[in-house]
Enzyme design. Structure first.
Site, PDB file in Angstrom:
ATOM      1  N   ASP A  77       0.830  -1.214   0.000  1.00 33.89           N
ATOM      2  CA  ASP A  77       0.000   0.000   0.000  1.00 33.89           C
ATOM      3  C   ASP A  77       0.857   1.253   0.000  1.00 33.89           C
ATOM      4  OD1 ASP A  77      -2.770  -0.274  -0.125  1.00 33.89           O
ATOM      5  OD2 ASP A  77      -2.935  -0.839   1.986  1.00 33.89           O
ATOM      6  N   GLU A  99     -14.147  -2.364  -1.693  1.00 33.39           N
ATOM      7  CA  GLU A  99     -14.320  -2.578  -0.246  1.00 33.39           C
ATOM      8  C   GLU A  99     -15.674  -2.038   0.217  1.00 33.39           C
ATOM      9  OE1 GLU A  99     -10.999  -1.518   2.237  1.00 33.39           O
ATOM     10  OE2 GLU A  99     -12.161  -1.761   4.087  1.00 33.39           O
TER      11      GLU A  99
HETATM   12  O1  KIV Z   1      -4.799  -2.105   4.164  1.00 23.94           O
HETATM   13  C1  KIV Z   1      -5.451  -3.131   3.903  1.00 23.94           C
HETATM   14  O2  KIV Z   1      -5.346  -4.162   4.580  1.00 23.94           O
HETATM   15  C2  KIV Z   1      -6.351  -3.096   2.770  1.00 23.94           C
HETATM   16  C3  KIV Z   1      -7.269  -4.269   2.557  1.00 23.94           C
HETATM   17  C4  KIV Z   1      -8.267  -4.360   3.615  1.00 23.94           C
HETATM   18  C5  KIV Z   1      -7.865  -4.247   1.205  1.00 23.94           C
HETATM   19  O3  KIV Z   1      -6.359  -2.144   2.045  1.00 23.94           O
END
Ligand code: KIV
Length: 263
Positions: free
Chosen positions: A82, A180
Site C-alpha cells: 500500500d 471494499e
Molecule cells: O490495508 C489493507 O489491509 C487493505 C485491505 C483491507 C484491502 O487495504
C-alpha cells in the site's frame, strides 16, 4: 501467483483469486506455504500491528519496513504494498519517490485508494512499469471524509460514481481493483463491466477474488468484527490456551524437561 498477468488469466478463466494481508516475515512465510495467491502489505498494519484507530498514521518508512519483512519471506508469492496516506497526493515526483521506496523494498506492485485528482500519478506509475492495484468503495485513508467506516455506494448517484471510477482505473492501466464495503449487487455490476479483476472485501461473492486481513482470518483480531469477516480458526483461544499451558508448566516445573535442557 508470481506475476501480474496471472491476475488477468485468472479472470479470463473464471478462476477466483485469493489475497491476504501480511506485515511481517513469519506470517508471510506461512502464507508462502499456502495456496493463497498473493500477499497485500496493507496500511492496515497501522491498525492491526501498531494499534491505531485508522490507517492514517502509516508512513512510507513504516510501509517500507513491513514490505521488506514480507518480501524476504514471500518465496515467490506476488507482493503488493500500500502507498500510505497522502504519499501519492503531492504530485508525480513525490509519488514516484514513494513507489521507488516500496519497490526497492520488495513490492512487485503498489495499491492506492481512489482516482479523482491523482489520475496523472496512476498513469505515471503504470507507465514506469510498476503494476498498480486500485481501491474503491470504503477507502480507509478517507475515513474522515466518509464520516467513518461505512458501506459505500448505497444510493444510485454514489453507485454510478463508483462504477465510473472503476472504469477510469481500468483505462489508466490498473491490473486489478479492490472493492471494499459496498452492496454485493454493485460489486457484481462493476465486476462484469470490467476486463481487469476485482478483489472484494465486504463486497459479496461476485468479485473475481477476495482479500482478508490475516489476523481476521486467523481469529486473532480483538474486538467485534465487521460482518464480512470470517474466522477460519479461533486463533485467540488457541494461542491463549498455549500461553496458559506454558505458564502452568513453568510454575509447576514441567518446563523445561530434561530433553529441553543442555547437560
Ligand atoms: O490495508 C489493507 O489491509 C487493505 C485491505 C483491507 C484491502 O487495504
Amino acid at each position: 501467483m508470481h506475476a501480474v498477468n496471472e491476475f488477468a488469466r485468472a479472470k479470463a478463466a473464471g478462476r477466483k483469486i485469493s489475497v491476504v494481508t501480511a506485515y511481517d516475515a513469519w506470517s508471510a512465510r506461512l502464507v508462502a506455504r499456502s495456496n493463497v495467491d498473493a500477499i497485500l502489505v496493507g496500511d492496515s498494519a497501522a491498525m492491526v500491528i501498531h494499534g491505531h484507530d485508522t490507517t492514517l498514521p502509516a508512513t512510507l518508512g513504516l510501509m517500507a519496513m513491513h514490505t521488506r519483512a514480507v518480501a524476504h519471506a514471500a518465496d515467490g508469492k506476488f507482493v503488493i504494498a500500500d502507498l500510505p496516506f497522502l504519499s501519492y497526493r503531492k504530485g508525480v515526483p513525490a509519488a514516484m519517490t514513494a513507489v521507488g521506496v516500496l519497490v526497492r523494498n520488495g513490492a512487485q506492485a503498489v495499491k492506492l485508494e481512489g482516482v479523482d485528482g491523482h489520475e496523472d500519478v496512476i498513469g505515471q506509475i503504470v507507465g514506469s512499469g510498476v503494476p498498480v492495484m486500485g481501491h474503491l468503495g470504503l477507502t480507509p485513508q478517507s475515513v474522515n471524509g466518509l464520516s467513518g467506516f461505512r458501506v459505500q455506494g448505497r444510493n444510485d448517484v454514489d453507485a454510478a460514481k463508483l462504477a465510473s471510477q472503476a472504469h477510469e482505473l481500468e483505462r489508466l492501466g490498473c491490473f486489478a481493483i479492490v472493492l471494499e464495503c459496498m452492496p454485493a449487487a454493485l460489486a457484481a455490476r462493476i465486476t462484469s463491466a470490467l476486463t481487469i479483476p476485482t478483489i472484494g472485501i465486504g463486497a459479496g461473492p461476485s468479485t473475481d477474488g477476495q482479500v482478508l486481513v490475516l489476523q481476521d482470518l486467523w481469529g486473532v483480531d480483538s474486538g467485534p468484527s465487521p460482518r464480512f469477516v470470517r474466522h477460519y480458526v479461533d486463533g485467540e483461544a488457541v494461542l491463549t490456551n498455549a500461553l496458559n499451558e506454558y505458564d502452568a508448566d513453568v510454575k509447576e516445573t514441567r518446563f523445561p524437561a530434561p530433553e529441553e535442557t543442555y547437560s
